[in-house]
Motif scaffolding. Sequence first.
Motif, PDB file in Angstrom:
ATOM      1  N   GLN A 473     -15.946  33.204 -12.075  1.00 29.90           N
ATOM      2  CA  GLN A 473     -16.771  34.332 -11.649  1.00 29.90           C
ATOM      3  C   GLN A 473     -18.202  33.833 -11.488  1.00 29.90           C
ATOM      4  OE1 GLN A 473     -16.147  37.289 -14.708  1.00 29.90           O
ATOM      5  NE2 GLN A 473     -14.305  38.087 -13.720  1.00 29.90           N
ATOM      6  N   GLU A 475     -22.429  34.554 -10.769  1.00 30.27           N
ATOM      7  CA  GLU A 475     -23.608  35.412 -10.836  1.00 30.27           C
ATOM      8  C   GLU A 475     -24.680  34.791  -9.956  1.00 30.27           C
ATOM      9  OE1 GLU A 475     -26.958  35.672 -14.094  1.00 30.27           O
ATOM     10  OE2 GLU A 475     -25.162  36.714 -14.790  1.00 30.27           O
ATOM     11  N   ASN A 477     -28.415  34.340  -7.975  1.00 27.32           N
ATOM     12  CA  ASN A 477     -29.867  34.476  -8.056  1.00 27.32           C
ATOM     13  C   ASN A 477     -30.482  33.627  -6.955  1.00 27.32           C
ATOM     14  OD1 ASN A 477     -30.776  36.035 -10.652  1.00 27.32           O
ATOM     15  ND2 ASN A 477     -29.091  34.721 -11.314  1.00 27.32           N
ATOM     16  N   SER A 494     -31.375  39.432 -11.554  1.00 28.31           N
ATOM     17  CA  SER A 494     -29.927  39.408 -11.697  1.00 28.31           C
ATOM     18  C   SER A 494     -29.420  40.727 -12.261  1.00 28.31           C
ATOM     19  CB  SER A 494     -29.515  38.252 -12.617  1.00 28.31           C
ATOM     20  OG  SER A 494     -28.118  38.235 -12.795  1.00 28.31           O
ATOM     21  N   TYR A 496     -26.836  43.390 -14.117  1.00 29.84           N
ATOM     22  CA  TYR A 496     -25.912  43.301 -15.247  1.00 29.84           C
ATOM     23  C   TYR A 496     -24.467  43.554 -14.818  1.00 29.84           C
ATOM     24  CZ  TYR A 496     -29.870  43.336 -18.485  1.00 29.84           C
ATOM     25  OH  TYR A 496     -31.012  43.018 -19.166  1.00 29.84           O
ATOM     26  N   CYS A 497     -24.276  44.440 -13.859  1.00 25.14           N
ATOM     27  CA  CYS A 497     -22.917  44.875 -13.524  1.00 25.14           C
ATOM     28  C   CYS A 497     -22.486  44.444 -12.135  1.00 25.14           C
ATOM     29  CB  CYS A 497     -22.826  46.401 -13.650  1.00 25.14           C
ATOM     30  SG  CYS A 497     -23.183  47.025 -15.315  1.00 25.14           S
ATOM     31  N   ASN A 499     -22.207  42.222  -9.430  1.00 28.33           N
ATOM     32  CA  ASN A 499     -22.463  40.805  -9.163  1.00 28.33           C
ATOM     33  C   ASN A 499     -22.106  40.398  -7.740  1.00 28.33           C
ATOM     34  OD1 ASN A 499     -19.712  40.944  -9.258  1.00 28.33           O
ATOM     35  ND2 ASN A 499     -19.440  39.431 -10.869  1.00 28.33           N
ATOM     36  N   ASN A 520     -24.653  30.986 -11.231  1.00 26.10           N
ATOM     37  CA  ASN A 520     -24.111  30.749 -12.566  1.00 26.10           C
ATOM     38  C   ASN A 520     -22.614  31.045 -12.540  1.00 26.10           C
ATOM     39  OD1 ASN A 520     -23.736  30.327 -15.288  1.00 26.10           O
ATOM     40  ND2 ASN A 520     -24.527  32.327 -15.898  1.00 26.10           N
TER      41      ASN A 520
END
Length: 952
Positions: A473, A475, A477, A494, A496-497, A499, A520
């Motif tokens: 998974q 993330e 940025n 970024s 939180y939920c 993505n 990430n």
Amino acid sequence: MAPPAHRAKKKQAPQEAIDEFWSKFTTKTPGKATTVIPHNEYAEKAARRSNKAVETLTQSSYEEAAAVCRAKVDKIVKECRRVNQKYRDPHFDLELDLKWGGRDTLESLCNTKETPASTFKPKSVKRVVDIFDKPKFYIDGPSANDVRQGRDGDCWLLAALCTLSNKPSLIERVCVARDEQVGVYGFVFHRDGEWISEIIDDKLFLTKPDFDESFLERMLWEDRERVNSEEQYRKAYQSGSGALYFAQCEHADETWLPLLEKAYAKAHGDYAAIEGGFTGEGIEDLTGGVTTELYTTDILDKEYFWREELMKVNDEFLFGCSTGMWGGTCWGERKGIVELHAYSVMRAVELDGQRLVLLKNPWGKGEWKGAWSDGSKEWTADWLLKLNHRFGDDGNFWISYDDLLRKYQAFDRTRLFGPEWKVASLWTTFSVPWTLDYHDTYFTFTLAKTGPVVIVLSQLDDRYYRGLEGQYQFELNFRLHKKGQEGYVVRSISPYCQNRSVNVELKLEAGDYVVLLKVNATRNLEILPIEEVIRNNARQRRDKLVAVGMSYDLAHSKGKVIETPEEKQAKKDAEKRKKDKEREEFRKQIMDDRRAEHDRIVKDRKKRKERRAKAKSKERARKAKKAAKAKAKEEAKRKRREDASAGEKHVQIISPRQTPEPDTASKNLPSELSETDTTVKTPPSTDSNKPTAVEAEVSKEKAASETEPKHERLGDLPSPFPPVADAPPTTVLTPPSPSLEAAKSEDSTHAVAGSEGRPPPSRELSEDDFDDEGDSDDSSDESDISSVSEISDGELDMELRQRAPPLPNNGLPPPPRAEVPVGAAAQDSEDEFESDPWNAVVTVGLRVYYKVSSEDQEKDIVKLKVVRPSAWAKEDENEHGSGEDGEEEDKDKKEGEDGAGGEGKEGEEGEMDKKAKSSMGLDVDDSSKDATLEGDREQRKKSILSLIPPRD
């Protein structure tokens, strides 16, 4: 039973152990499966279409998809009327799936070791005309009051539809074309930056079974006399919106909502794929807008948020709000607000000093019970008229702005794009290392005109290929830099939920910009790799795997890398340089081996020469001593005879065999002794088999040479010269004549330059080449030894051919796979990270939205491209001494999907990017930043201050 013996761990320095671990942790062959369907020519076509940057009006993609959707519906209508049959969707047939127990329309591909139990249990399937007495797609248009959630967990999607209903024509833009008599409906959805069309039939799932197919239901229904039991059963359980298993409209005969939900489920593969989500993502899919995730605790200026954002709801923005964003809160309610639930923001008003917000619960029931709730003391008849509100548990309720910020943790703000907006987009694929830093792959764009822009970095929407997401998974940025400046302009926050994407919205001046990416990756080992999911479903769920696999292939075709002619030429040149380098290294290694062999033979020759000279010296001394003793003895005898003859006269008789003849004695001596002392008479040996002293010394020398260790050759390649055997001890070597040496040299040269260009056979060196025998120690020197000849190209080619590995298993079928060791045996045979290393590869896209005037709509304002590190360029850098840094940067870059087809190369960006990259590495709030700053205090301070964007 005694525990198995473990292999003793090798002793290593701590740093060596860590380096070895990281070398095994990351895969040596990074890559990702980009196609599930074998030889998918459709994905190849899509890749060729999307490998270049696309710049278009935001409405153009929608209009194209809508036109295609209408054409599809028209074609199906004509076909069905031609054969007098209603439309039946062969790719999403609910009835076939339910009757035969396939469940492909209900359940996604399983990517876990244990298959979870399905919660969907519809009992029957009927067409719209068989469910509704007077079906109508719209009744007074689509509205939020129409929405009722069914047994699917897609409240986020229904909340998005409620939000869309506040702005006229938004839902109508999604429902493009239909023919209710034929039973065909066409919809469009926004996916990964572009619009797609979806076609469905009018079959829907019901909660109750058919009258004839359920014995239990029929017996319960016929517990009393009825005029027409079957018809009354149908009207009671299989008629109207209330009979539907999934979403339904409030009006009994309205059909737009369940059909739209079905089309959305088909687009993503099944109904299970749309369970769970975020309202903002649903609004994006239905409008083509861009959603930003906002958190109540992060709002800096609440006044600005109210005036410039929330008050513009249904105009420039759409809003949703949610509770329980961390996912750890249990189901329940707080004064009527449901936890882990999504709501729609319908209106925001400011009247008489009151700031109020109207929210909608997609369930159609369940409301806020605090201030300004239905029946609360704040309501008066005047306020009811001002806000046009009626009490009732319909899911609509008002709440104050302060209570909204206290009770809801997150907001989904979606920016809507009108006809004045254009967009440029481009996708690429690259490997994500375990370490978290900005990557060598990045985007650049040139903005020709100053104005507002929205920059969006997104990854593929894996909801469309649920089950094939893989173990990783991501993330996202990014940081925006203006080219030529060390500091960044802005960076994304970024979420939180959500993505799926990150974005920033700001006003930019004209110029060149760089977008650095930071991705990430996290790995979930509970999820099966994609190749195992394919293996598990290839036989039993072929149709499902084909449908979902096609979505996977088309999505990943966006980031598929196609090499440019320049990159192909650079690759070809680099491979040639590599081959030439390996050839020269191989040549050097062979010559080193030859020289080492030559030096060994020279050394052995000198040792033998010294030993022989020493033996000769000892033999001379012994013979001289023996001759002196014999002479003294003869002298003594002669003296005694003279004394005897002086006393009495006598006759001396000499035996013929008592004294050896001079020529006989000389035969038993070396030539050196016979020539230097011919007067010495040695008595004959009594044992004819006993070797002479010289022969004994030579035999002793041979025995000593045989016990010496054999020479170890340099490198791991076979030496072109075999070891030279020692000559027999009785063989006397003579130096070769000059004429012989010249002949040998001439023959060797002639063999190398053969008429057919074939390499000469390897010639074994013999003692004839290194003859050290002679009368004088100084008569032979290094000039007597043949020189080491350079290897010819023909010889080198032959050695390279011999070095090439043979075909595996001599072309025979591969042997059976060995059993995988388990337990302690597995630990001894292979490291766990070596057997399953880190291999994260992501496909991302950058979209740049910008506003243009009517006269600029035909102009290209943004030029976008991706810059990828060239594996071939870095290879050249390493060859020219870039050192460890160059080798580290080159890691994980050579992979089929990695290069982005022709969008840009590192060399085109010039030296500025390499220089700037070194100063762009860390964020200003990274605690490691201070240690990387260079120069004195003022210079370091300037580096920090330059990261702060100038104020307007």
